[in-house]
Design an enzyme around this catalytic site. Structure first.
Site, PDB file in Angstrom:
ATOM      1  N   GLU A 160       0.801  -1.235   0.000  1.00  0.00           N
ATOM      2  CA  GLU A 160       0.000   0.000   0.000  1.00  0.00           C
ATOM      3  C   GLU A 160       0.831   1.281   0.000  1.00  0.00           C
ATOM      4  O   GLU A 160       0.624   2.172   0.821  1.00  0.00           O
ATOM      5  CB  GLU A 160      -0.968  -0.008   1.198  1.00  0.00           C
ATOM      6  CG  GLU A 160      -1.904  -1.207   1.185  1.00  0.00           C
ATOM      7  CD  GLU A 160      -2.840  -1.265   2.379  1.00  0.00           C
ATOM      8  OE1 GLU A 160      -2.892  -0.313   3.161  1.00  0.00           O
ATOM      9  OE2 GLU A 160      -3.514  -2.302   2.520  1.00  0.00           O
ATOM     10  N   ASN A 202       2.053  -5.093  -3.200  1.00  0.00           N
ATOM     11  CA  ASN A 202       0.657  -5.427  -2.891  1.00  0.00           C
ATOM     12  C   ASN A 202      -0.133  -4.159  -2.607  1.00  0.00           C
ATOM     13  O   ASN A 202       0.336  -3.271  -1.872  1.00  0.00           O
ATOM     14  CB  ASN A 202       0.664  -6.323  -1.635  1.00  0.00           C
ATOM     15  CG  ASN A 202      -0.681  -6.950  -1.324  1.00  0.00           C
ATOM     16  OD1 ASN A 202      -1.298  -7.555  -2.183  1.00  0.00           O
ATOM     17  ND2 ASN A 202      -1.140  -6.788  -0.091  1.00  0.00           N
ATOM     18  N   GLU A 265      -6.137 -10.614  -1.045  1.00  0.00           N
ATOM     19  CA  GLU A 265      -6.913 -10.386   0.184  1.00  0.00           C
ATOM     20  C   GLU A 265      -8.406 -10.369  -0.136  1.00  0.00           C
ATOM     21  O   GLU A 265      -9.162  -9.558   0.414  1.00  0.00           O
ATOM     22  CB  GLU A 265      -6.500  -9.055   0.838  1.00  0.00           C
ATOM     23  CG  GLU A 265      -5.026  -8.978   1.150  1.00  0.00           C
ATOM     24  CD  GLU A 265      -4.620  -7.714   1.903  1.00  0.00           C
ATOM     25  OE1 GLU A 265      -5.488  -6.988   2.439  1.00  0.00           O
ATOM     26  OE2 GLU A 265      -3.400  -7.448   1.947  1.00  0.00           O
TER      27      GLU A 265
HETATM   28  O1  G3I Z   1      -2.619  -5.852  18.939  1.00  0.00           O
HETATM   29  C1  G3I Z   1      -3.848  -5.668  19.598  1.00  0.00           C
HETATM   30  C2  G3I Z   1      -3.998  -6.652  20.674  1.00  0.00           C
HETATM   31  O2  G3I Z   1      -2.984  -6.486  21.611  1.00  0.00           O
HETATM   32  C3  G3I Z   1      -5.385  -6.498  21.293  1.00  0.00           C
HETATM   33  O3  G3I Z   1      -5.594  -7.564  22.162  1.00  0.00           O
HETATM   34  C4  G3I Z   1      -6.471  -6.527  20.234  1.00  0.00           C
HETATM   35  C5  G3I Z   1      -7.825  -6.237  20.806  1.00  0.00           C
HETATM   36  O4  G3I Z   1      -8.773  -6.024  19.791  1.00  0.00           O
HETATM   37  O5  G3I Z   1      -6.201  -5.578  19.229  1.00  0.00           O
HETATM   38  C6  G3I Z   1      -4.976  -5.883  18.615  1.00  0.00           C
HETATM   39  O6  G3I Z   1      -4.660  -5.182  17.440  1.00  0.00           O
HETATM   40  C7  G3I Z   1      -5.564  -5.266  16.349  1.00  0.00           C
HETATM   41  C8  G3I Z   1      -5.026  -6.240  15.302  1.00  0.00           C
HETATM   42  O7  G3I Z   1      -5.813  -6.164  14.140  1.00  0.00           O
HETATM   43  C9  G3I Z   1      -5.001  -7.683  15.781  1.00  0.00           C
HETATM   44  O8  G3I Z   1      -6.301  -8.108  16.058  1.00  0.00           O
HETATM   45  C10 G3I Z   1      -5.616  -3.864  15.788  1.00  0.00           C
HETATM   46  O9  G3I Z   1      -6.245  -3.014  16.715  1.00  0.00           O
HETATM   47  C11 G3I Z   1      -6.372  -3.866  14.498  1.00  0.00           C
HETATM   48  O10 G3I Z   1      -6.247  -2.573  13.918  1.00  0.00           O
HETATM   49  C12 G3I Z   1      -5.770  -4.891  13.561  1.00  0.00           C
HETATM   50  O11 G3I Z   1      -6.542  -4.867  12.373  1.00  0.00           O
HETATM   51  C13 G3I Z   1      -5.921  -5.431  11.243  1.00  0.00           C
HETATM   52  C14 G3I Z   1      -5.712  -4.375  10.179  1.00  0.00           C
HETATM   53  O12 G3I Z   1      -5.144  -4.976   9.025  1.00  0.00           O
HETATM   54  C15 G3I Z   1      -4.771  -3.285  10.662  1.00  0.00           C
HETATM   55  O13 G3I Z   1      -4.759  -2.245   9.767  1.00  0.00           O
HETATM   56  C16 G3I Z   1      -6.848  -6.515  10.702  1.00  0.00           C
HETATM   57  O14 G3I Z   1      -6.910  -7.586  11.637  1.00  0.00           O
HETATM   58  C17 G3I Z   1      -6.303  -7.039   9.371  1.00  0.00           C
HETATM   59  O15 G3I Z   1      -7.274  -7.854   8.790  1.00  0.00           O
HETATM   60  C18 G3I Z   1      -6.031  -5.886   8.432  1.00  0.00           C
HETATM   61  O16 G3I Z   1      -5.479  -6.419   7.267  1.00  0.00           O
HETATM   62  C19 G3I Z   1      -5.189  -5.479   6.235  1.00  0.00           C
HETATM   63  C20 G3I Z   1      -3.990  -5.980   5.493  1.00  0.00           C
HETATM   64  O17 G3I Z   1      -2.924  -6.196   6.376  1.00  0.00           O
HETATM   65  C21 G3I Z   1      -3.570  -5.005   4.392  1.00  0.00           C
HETATM   66  N1  G3I Z   1      -4.681  -4.723   3.518  1.00  0.00           N
HETATM   67  C22 G3I Z   1      -5.920  -4.298   4.154  1.00  0.00           C
HETATM   68  C23 G3I Z   1      -6.329  -5.290   5.224  1.00  0.00           C
HETATM   69  C24 G3I Z   1      -7.635  -4.876   5.838  1.00  0.00           C
HETATM   70  O18 G3I Z   1      -7.526  -3.665   6.509  1.00  0.00           O
END
Ligand code: G3I
Length: 459
Positions: A160, A202, A265
């Protein structure tokens, strides 16, 4: 949230030709068709993967579906910078290693995601800039790619880095501010650390030929011309209720630059078009010989970052959805990747009547058989129509549905009625069948269709 709004805005264009074409494409079924995504993809020389949150590897219902259906995995979060280098110079591979072990034990390849991204950076990196950040980020690429050397099929080296909107230029970020050559520096470091991995760029909102995808296209063309080591481009494909008409053409123009393309994805907004879009994306990949695999961003709807969008192939109980059936059919119907040395001419989408021998004995009129994918409260019926020895100029297939069952959606046929006795007539492109020729249509419904048998009438 901002990221999510951008995605939504970008995926609400009108239903266009590619999808319409996909919806009206008659599928034929090979006698050797696979019955799982992983088997069907493998038969065609490709992988079918899922993003995995390693915390779920101890949930047996999740693992059952994962191991049965997928032969590739990617860590949804565990290989990102904040997870792998939480403090500068202190690397943590627990989650990623667990996923690699699971993959190795279950015959799956691993996509690595992602070495450098403007999001999910550890706090210490977010606070860096200039040459200090440049050395820290290259060190990160080197360390992580070295740790996983030999275990990763394809790395998202950079994720990105391009801006949304019409500029076609780079996104502003702390990484970008270290100098415009940061991307090629990252690819060179990754190649040195793991020469066996395919190295990918990507991005999202690249689902057709648009300013953003063209910006990336120009970068890849430049990299290829200067020998910067790039092997593949990932198209995230977080999709809404329609699909760009030039989705396949966009994949093809990148492939024509001499890189592999991968759907990395995939997830699709729920609703009437979901299954059709999943099918159309899969067909597009199959029709591009350098499209080497598809990854969906999660296993069950409840595993998805998109929450109530119900954007995946399995419902929260692990049941297959209509979208699953369309993907499986498209995998089975699609051409394989030419082997080396190539045995077939380049594979374009089939335009001629299928040449497979008929799988059912010829009958004078026509015959039909149905295969049901059922879940509590609903079903998808895939119906195969086989012309008899005289061929057909049209056909009509009837079912008597049990009480409580109702047809809600039909593809590749026109339905009359929705409950009780329901009839499905050919549409204009699939009525004329040669002797023994096979075509397929399908319908989705609520209730149970268990035990239904079709009757086929030819004209
Ligand atoms: O790390 C904390 C953890 O300590 C805590 O227990 C938990 C509670 O909810 O939150 C955790 O962090 C979260 C993490 O996912 C793991 O669950 C973050 O807040 C959350 O922002 C994060 O979201 C991820 C997101 O990327 C971040 O931008 C999504 O799971 C993941 O599906 C998403 O994936 C991205 C790709 O990497 C790139 N392309 C877009 C895609 C969708 O946004």
């Amino acid at each position: 949230m901002k990221h999510r709004r951008v995605l939504r805005a970008a995926v609400t264009v009108a239903v266009t030709g590619a999808l319409a074409a996909g919806m009206t494409m008659a599928l034929t079924t090979s006698a050797n068709a696979g019955t799982t995504l992983r088997a069907s993809a493998a038969e065609k020389g490709r992988y079918f993967g899922a993003a995995v949150a390693t915390g779920k590897l101890s949930t047996s219902a999740y693992v059952t579906v994962l191991n049965r259906e997928f032969n590739s995995v990617v860590a949804e979060n565990e290989m990102k910078w904040d997870a792998t280098e939480p403090q500068q110079g202190q690397f943590r591979y627990t989650g990623g290693d667990r996923l690699v072990s699971h993959a190795q034990a279950n015959g799956m390849s691993v996509r690595g995601h992602a070495l450098l991204w403007y999001q999910q950076q550890p706090g210490w990196a977010q606070n860096m800039s200039g040459s200090t950040l440049r050395s820290a980020m290259i060190n990160h690429v080197t360390q992580v790619a070295t740790h996983y050397r030999g275990k990763i099929h394809s790395w998202d080296v950079v994720n990105e880095a391009f801006a949304d909107g019409g500029s076609g230029g780079r996104r502003d970020s702390n990484l970008q501010r270290t100098g415009n050559d940061w991307i090629e520096a990252a690819f060179r470091a990754a190649r040195a650390a793991d020469p066996g991995a395919k190295l990918c760029y990507n991005d999202y909102n690249t689902d057709g030929i648009n300013a953003k995808s063209t910006g990336i296209y120009n970068m890849v063309r430049d990299f290829k011309s200067r020998g910067v080591p790039i092997d593949c481009v990932g198209f995230q494909s977080h999709l809404g209720t329609s699909l760009a008409s030039d989705y396949q053409a966009n994949l093809q123009r990148f492939a024509d630059l001499g890189v592999d393309v991968q759907i990395t994805e995939l997830d699709v907004m729920t609703g009437g078009n979901q299954a059709n879009i999943y099918g159309a994306v899969t067909r597009a990949c199959m029709n591009v010989s350098r499209c080497t695999g598809i990854t969906v961003w999660g296993v069950r709807d409840c595993d998805s970052w998109r929450g109530s969008d119900n954007a995946l192939l399995f419902d929260c109980n692990g049941n297959k959805k209509a979208a699953y059936t369309n993907v499986l059919n498209a995998l089975n119907a699609g051409p394989g990747i030419p082997t080396d040395p190539p045995t077939d001419p380049p594979t374009d989408p089939p335009t001629d009547p299928p040449t497979d021998p008929p799988t059912d004995p010829p009958t004078v009129g026509c015959s039909a058989s149905v295969s049901l994918n059922s879940w509590t409260g609903g079903f998808v019926a895939s119906v195969k129509v086989t012309a008899g020895s005289a061929g057909t100029s049209g056909w009509n297939v009837g079912f008597t549905l049990p009480s409580g069952a109702s047809v809600t959606n039909t593809w590749s046929a026109t339905a009359s009625g929705s409950t009780g006795t329901v009839r499905f007539a050919n549409v204009n492109y699939n009525g004329r069948l040669g002797a023994g020729q096979v075509t397929e249509f399908g319908f989705q419904g609520t209730g149970s269709a268990s035990g239904v048998t079709p009757t086929c009438t030819a004209s």
